[in-house]
Design a protein around this motif. Structure first.
Motif, short mmCIF file in Angstrom:
data_model
loop_
_atom_site.label_atom_id
_atom_site.label_comp_id
_atom_site.label_asym_id
_atom_site.label_seq_id
_atom_site.Cartn_x
_atom_site.Cartn_y
_atom_site.Cartn_z
N UNK A 35 1.08 6.30 6.58
CA UNK A 35 1.21 4.74 6.14
C UNK A 35 3.20 5.25 5.05
N UNK A 36 3.55 6.07 5.42
CA UNK A 36 4.70 6.53 5.24
C UNK A 36 5.54 6.73 6.42
N UNK A 37 4.75 7.37 7.44
CA UNK A 37 4.96 6.74 8.69
C UNK A 37 5.67 5.31 9.35
N UNK A 58 3.96 15.19 11.86
CA UNK A 58 2.53 14.89 11.93
C UNK A 58 2.53 13.75 10.71
N UNK A 59 1.37 12.86 11.86
CA UNK A 59 1.36 11.77 10.70
C UNK A 59 -0.18 11.71 10.34
N UNK A 89 4.91 13.17 1.05
CA UNK A 89 3.66 12.22 0.72
C UNK A 89 3.72 13.00 -0.44
N UNK A 90 2.27 12.28 -0.77
CA UNK A 90 1.83 12.93 -1.96
C UNK A 90 0.54 13.78 -2.48
N UNK A 117 8.46 17.66 -0.24
CA UNK A 117 8.70 16.12 -1.39
C UNK A 117 7.93 15.24 -1.22
N UNK A 118 7.75 15.17 -2.97
CA UNK A 118 6.33 14.15 -3.07
C UNK A 118 6.79 12.39 -3.35
N UNK A 119 5.70 12.29 -3.09
CA UNK A 119 6.39 10.51 -3.09
C UNK A 119 5.06 10.06 -4.34
#
Ligand SMILES: NC(=O)c1ccc[n+]([C@@H]2O[C@H](COP(=O)([O-])OP(=O)(O)OC[C@H]3O[C@@H](n4cnc5c(N)ncnc54)[C@H](O)[C@@H]3O)[C@@H](O)[C@H]2O)c1
Ligand SMILES: [Zn+2]
Length: 363
Positions: A35-37, A58-59, A89-90, A117-119
């Motif tokens: 999703x983030x990619x 690496x997604x 990401x989370x 880096x937390x999302x």
């Protein structure tokens, strides 16, 4: 002897993302999810890296990351040989990255600089020495100082797109971390101070960001509270709320924060039934300006209701009663052996955990 430590250097505040441009790197690996990619958030982040840096992504991370996706990541990292690894990401992405680096390190990979880096504003994984990996139907908590990232970058703008339901789940995870750290048998003045601050922010700002995802000041405070709670629990440990959530989540694949949120009032009542274990809840309540443990429990139940969290596991609709009964003994066994159980304030038996599961299922 007590100890308190924080390995990661923290970068936060309005221009935190500019830290990326100062990284000495030629070869960067970003570990993230699909999703983030695909949503473009990864490129929004990598644009701040030095222009000469080569970036690989690496997604393949999925919620509750499996050992298999970690193993695939280990294979990839030996191909890339990065000098910087960014977990973006989370908690699932950060934990997967931790595990990839951990197992690759055991196979001889030189440790690259590791930035998280937390999302989501949730797990605090960016500062903890925990990683939770799913093996078959079991969530296994790895705990080792070597897992902790070298740096953590908090930029709340990366959490802006989190939808209300995931905002609620991850925010209730922060609350559970802070409260379990506060009542832990390893709690200290230092971890209490952090836990209380995180709890104050959650009670004030979580309803705000749930109702208005664009409330960026509140998003910023939640991102910091998540990290603060992470620093508390990586030092004080957690308790059976997390042990029960891990075993349930491994079996039935419900979001980690939602399970914690449903379980929390049942676990609080179990502890508060004995005056000895009620005491830290009373103390915590007073530090929060509440009357006593009962008042704190009421605040938790009210917050949960405001966020639309179910009262009972049965209400989730995704945990079949027959399957639950079939596995309740095994889950209690797994929870008893979970790495979070030894720091629980009240000693527990397998039967206590079976009873707690049944209470939380039936209400
Ligand atoms: N290591 C630790 O200290 C620790 C502590 C608590 C929980 N955990 C683990 O962390 C995992 C849970 O992490 P989580 O709660 O952060 O959820 P997550 O990482 O599993 O993500 C949940 C969902 O949110 C989406 N998402 C993430 N960021 C988003 C954004 N900015 N906008 C929109 N969607 C976004 C993801 O794509 C995913 O679909 C569990 O496996 C849990 O066991 C680890
Ligand atoms: Zn958690």
């Amino acid at each position: 002897m007590n100890q308190f430590s924080l390995k990661a250097k923290l970068f936060f505040g309005p221009q935190a993302v500019e830290h990326l441009s100062s990284l000495a790197c030629t070869n960067v690996l970003v570990v993230t999810d699909g999703f983030l990619q695909e949503s473009g958030m990864v490129s929004k982040m990598t644009q701040y890296l030095p222009s000469g840096a080569h970036v690989s992504v690496y997604s393949n991370v999925r919620p509750d990351p499996s050992q298999e996706l970690v193993d695939a990541g280990v294979e990839m990292i030996f191909g890339v040989k990065p000098d910087v690894v960014i977990a973006f990401g989370g908690g699932s992405c950060i934990d997967a990255t931790k595990a990839i680096l951990y197992f690759a390190g055991q196979k001889g990979l030189a440790h690259p600089y590791f930035l998280a880096i937390p999302t989501t504003a949730g797990t605090g994984s960016e500062v903890t020495n925990f990683a939770v990996i799913t093996r078959g139907d079991t969530k296994v908590a790895l705990i080792d100082d070597a897992l902790a990232p070298d740096g953590a970058l908090l930029d709340a703008s990366f959490t802006r797109s989190v939808p209300p339901k995931i905002t609620a789940d991850t925010g209730m995870d922060v609350l559970t971390h802070a409260l379990e750290a506060y009542v832990s048998n390893q709690a200290t003045t230092f971890t209490d101070a952090l836990a209380v601050k995180a709890l104050r922010v959650v009670f004030e700002d979580l309803p705000v960001v749930f109702h208005d995802g664009d409330a960026m000041r509140a998003r910023g405070r939640m991102a910091e509270a998540s990290c603060v709670a992470g620093i508390a629990f990586t030092n004080a440990g957690l308790g059976i709320n997390h042990s029960l959530a891990h075993a349930l989540g491994g079996r039935f694949h419900v979001a980690h924060g939602r399970l914690n949120a449903i379980l929390l009032p049942y676990v609080m009542r179990f502890h508060m039934a004995d005056s000895k274990y009620r005491e830290p809840y009373d103390r915590c309540a007073r530090e929060l300006g509440m009357a006593d443990a009962e008042d704190l429990l009421r605040h938790v139940i009210d917050l949960r209701a405001e966020l639309g969290v179910e009262d009972r596991l049965a209400d989730l609709g995704s945990i079949d009663a027959g399957a639950f009964e079939e596995h309740v003994g095994d889950m209690a066994e797994a929870a008893l052996g979970d790495r979070c159980t030894p720091t629980n304030p009240r000693p527990v038996s397998r039967q206590d955990l079976v009873n707690l599961y049944r209470d939380a299922y039936n209400g």
